[in-house]
Every structure is written in C-alpha cells, then in structure tokens.
Design a protein around this motif. Structure first.
Motif, PDB file in Angstrom:
ATOM      1  N   ARG A 130      37.372  44.745 -15.399  1.00 34.99           N
ATOM      2  CA  ARG A 130      36.025  43.642 -15.576  1.00 34.99           C
ATOM      3  C   ARG A 130      34.368  44.533 -16.316  1.00 34.99           C
ATOM      4  O   ARG A 130      34.347  43.918 -17.589  1.00 34.99           O
ATOM      5  CB  ARG A 130      34.925  43.641 -14.181  1.00 34.99           C
ATOM      6  N   LEU A 136      34.977  38.387 -18.432  1.00 33.39           N
ATOM      7  CA  LEU A 136      35.266  38.997 -16.336  1.00 33.39           C
ATOM      8  C   LEU A 136      34.101  38.525 -16.099  1.00 33.39           C
ATOM      9  O   LEU A 136      33.827  39.248 -14.621  1.00 33.39           O
ATOM     10  CB  LEU A 136      35.878  39.404 -16.795  1.00 33.39           C
ATOM     11  N   SER A 137      32.802  37.552 -16.291  1.00 33.31           N
ATOM     12  CA  SER A 137      31.960  37.623 -14.986  1.00 33.31           C
ATOM     13  C   SER A 137      32.288  37.201 -14.090  1.00 33.31           C
ATOM     14  O   SER A 137      33.047  36.732 -13.606  1.00 33.31           O
ATOM     15  CB  SER A 137      30.769  36.657 -16.069  1.00 33.31           C
ATOM     16  N   VAL A 141      35.549  35.263 -12.807  1.00 32.66           N
ATOM     17  CA  VAL A 141      37.029  35.446 -12.684  1.00 32.66           C
ATOM     18  C   VAL A 141      37.065  34.701 -11.492  1.00 32.66           C
ATOM     19  O   VAL A 141      38.522  34.679 -11.040  1.00 32.66           O
ATOM     20  CB  VAL A 141      36.562  36.724 -11.213  1.00 32.66           C
TER      21      VAL A 141
END
Length: 310
Positions: A130, A136-137, A141
């Motif tokens: 991440r 990819l907050s 996700v």
C-alpha cells in the motif's frame, strides 16, 4: 540470573528489530498472583465471585490480552479483598520481565512461533504494498479486493496467523500481493523479508518498544482514572449483566405483592438480570396473572358462550 538474561535478550530483540512474541500482552497485571495468594487456585473460582464480569472477559484481563476498565478492576479487587492499585504492575520496575510474567501463559511450539512470524511478515508486506501504491486507500482496497476495513486493519497488525483466516480473506490477500497460491505467497513474502524489504515496517507491527509504550500509556491512564473517580462516585456503574435502577417508591399492596419485597427491590442500586420463562397474562408494573387464573377465566367464558349459543 536467568531473569536478567531474559530481560537483556528482550531488549536486544528490540534493538535488532526481532519480532516480539509477547505483543499480544497489552496489560500485564497481578490478578493471577493475587488470586493464588488468596487461596483461589483457578480462575473459575474468582469468576464465581464476579457474576457481572463474563468469564471470557475476566480470562482476557488476567492473561493481559485486554486492558481492564476501572470499574472492572475495582470489582476484581473487591472480590480479592485488595486495593485496585495492588493489581497493577510497573513494567519499568527492575524486577519485572515479560518472559517471567508470561511463562504460564504461552506454551508455543516451533510451528506456532514460525506462523506468528509469518503473520507479522505478511502484515509488513501488505503495508509495503500500500505504501508503494498510494492509490490503495482503505476504500480502494475494499473495492478492488473485497477486504473490509476492519479486516485490513487486522491483517496489517498481524492479528492472527494466515491459517486462521477464512478462504475468502486468504484469496483476497493473495490477489492483492500478486500471488497465485498460499505457497507462492509464503515464498514471495519470505524472500522479500530476507532481502530486508520489511525491516522498516516490522518494528511498527511487532516491536518490543511499541508494546511497552502502549502498555505504559494504558496503565498510566488506568491509574489516573482510578485516582480521579473514587469508588463512591461509581455506585451507578454496572457490568454486562446488571441494570441500574431508579424506581419510584413501592406502593402498598400492588396487585397483592408483598410491600417488603418491593421495598427491597427499589432500594437496591442494581439488580442482576436473570431471564426465566413466565406464562400468564401481563399486568401493570411487570406483574403477571397466573395461568391457572387465566385458564379458569377462559373456561368460564367458554361455558357462558356455549350456554348463550345453546
């Protein structure tokens, strides 16, 4: 002395970034020692004196897996006839060592230790993934891999070994890290760990200093709460199985109920709830008319109706 050696080894582990096997112990305390000193050999014996604290909760407190609330600690202390502060430990005391304290609590096999280590490395791998891809907050996700925020948090903090996660969660992690199987995932994570790719993340997940700082802060907060709220101000505090009462004074002869019984109930600060099946017709103030009276009344009504119909 063995204790000194273990303590030195613990500190060395902190310096080298070694995984802390005691990280699940967030609240070391003296409950177990005091219980035994009071002649209560098993936790069940103490639980019998504390019906308002569920056994599982009491077990987690004694094992240091959760931090007791001030009200809970007072109840436990009262059951053991000691002051609440007598159940607290100073983890910075020279004679305290977490390995000694946990000697009766952890009976890990080599496989357990290896699985715990892999859980930490996997947590580091997810964090690194991440970190490398800022898109990819937490919501992203969940959208891409179906990993709910609470599950992601537990994965990133090595909540449990991979073998204890369900198949859906394992598949999602494999997909997120680009592995087509659990075996491939293990190989990939271990190879990256050996290359030092997770050295920066591991201390944040399972470092000795992290555990000690959290424990120190929680115990200090608990001491402050005990000092700021003396027992007499917590008369209305209740546990999971008690209900605070603020009832009107009893009325004489309520539906034939003994006024002495009503007075005793209303005078109590709390009452332990016990659910039992009751059959009958509900009346005011939580009273019931017995089934015998109800049956007799119904029978009489039935007979009258039959007579009228005839």
């Amino acid at each position: 002395m063995p204790q000194t050696n273990r303590s030195a080894a613990t500190e060395e582990a902190a310096a080298t970034g070694e995984i802390d096997r005691y990280r699940s112990i967030v609240f070391p305390n003296r409950v177990r020692d005091v219980r035994r000193q009071c002649g209560i050999p098993t936790l069940l014996g103490l639980a019998a004196r504390l019906p308002d604290i569920p056994y599982v909760r009491l077990s987690k407190i004694e094992r240091g897996e959760v931090v007791a609330k001030a009200a809970e600690l007072r109840r436990i202390a009262s059951a053991l006839d000691v002051a609440p502060e007598a159940l607290l430990l100073d983890i910075d005391a020279p004679d305290f060592d977490i390995a000694d304290w946990a000697v009766d609590l952890q009976d890990w096999t080599e496989e357990d230790i290896e699985e715990d280590r892999f859980a930490v490395l996997l947590a580091a791998a997810i964090r690194a993934r991440r970190e490398a891809d800022r898109s990819l907050s937490i919501p992203q996700v969940e959208r891409l891999y179906g990993i709910a925020p609470v599950i992601l948090s537990r994965l990133e903090n090595a909540f449990k070994p991979i073998g204890r996660w369900n198949a859906q969660a394992v598949r999602a992690v494999c997909k997120m890290l680009g592995a087509d199987s659990v075996a491939a995932l293990r190989e990939q994570v271990l190879r990256a760990a050996d290359a030092g790719e997770y050295d920066r993340h591991i201390p944040l997940i399972a470092g000795v200093d992290v555990r000690r700082d959290k424990t120190r802060a929680r115990i200090a907060s608990l001491r402050d709460e005990l000092a700021a709220n003396p027992p007499q101000t917590e008369e209305g505090a209740v546990g999971a199985e008690t209900v605070a009462r603020s009832a009107p004074p009893p009325r004489q002869g309520d539906h034939g109920t003994d006024s002495t019984v009503l007075a005793a109930i209303h005078a109590a600060d709390s009452v332990v709830v016990r659910l039992v099946p009751v059959f009958g017709v509900p009346l005011r103030d939580g009273l019931m008319r017995s089934m015998r009276s109800t049956t007799s009344a119904n029978s009489s009504c039935g007979n009258s109706a039959s007579t009228r119909a005839a």
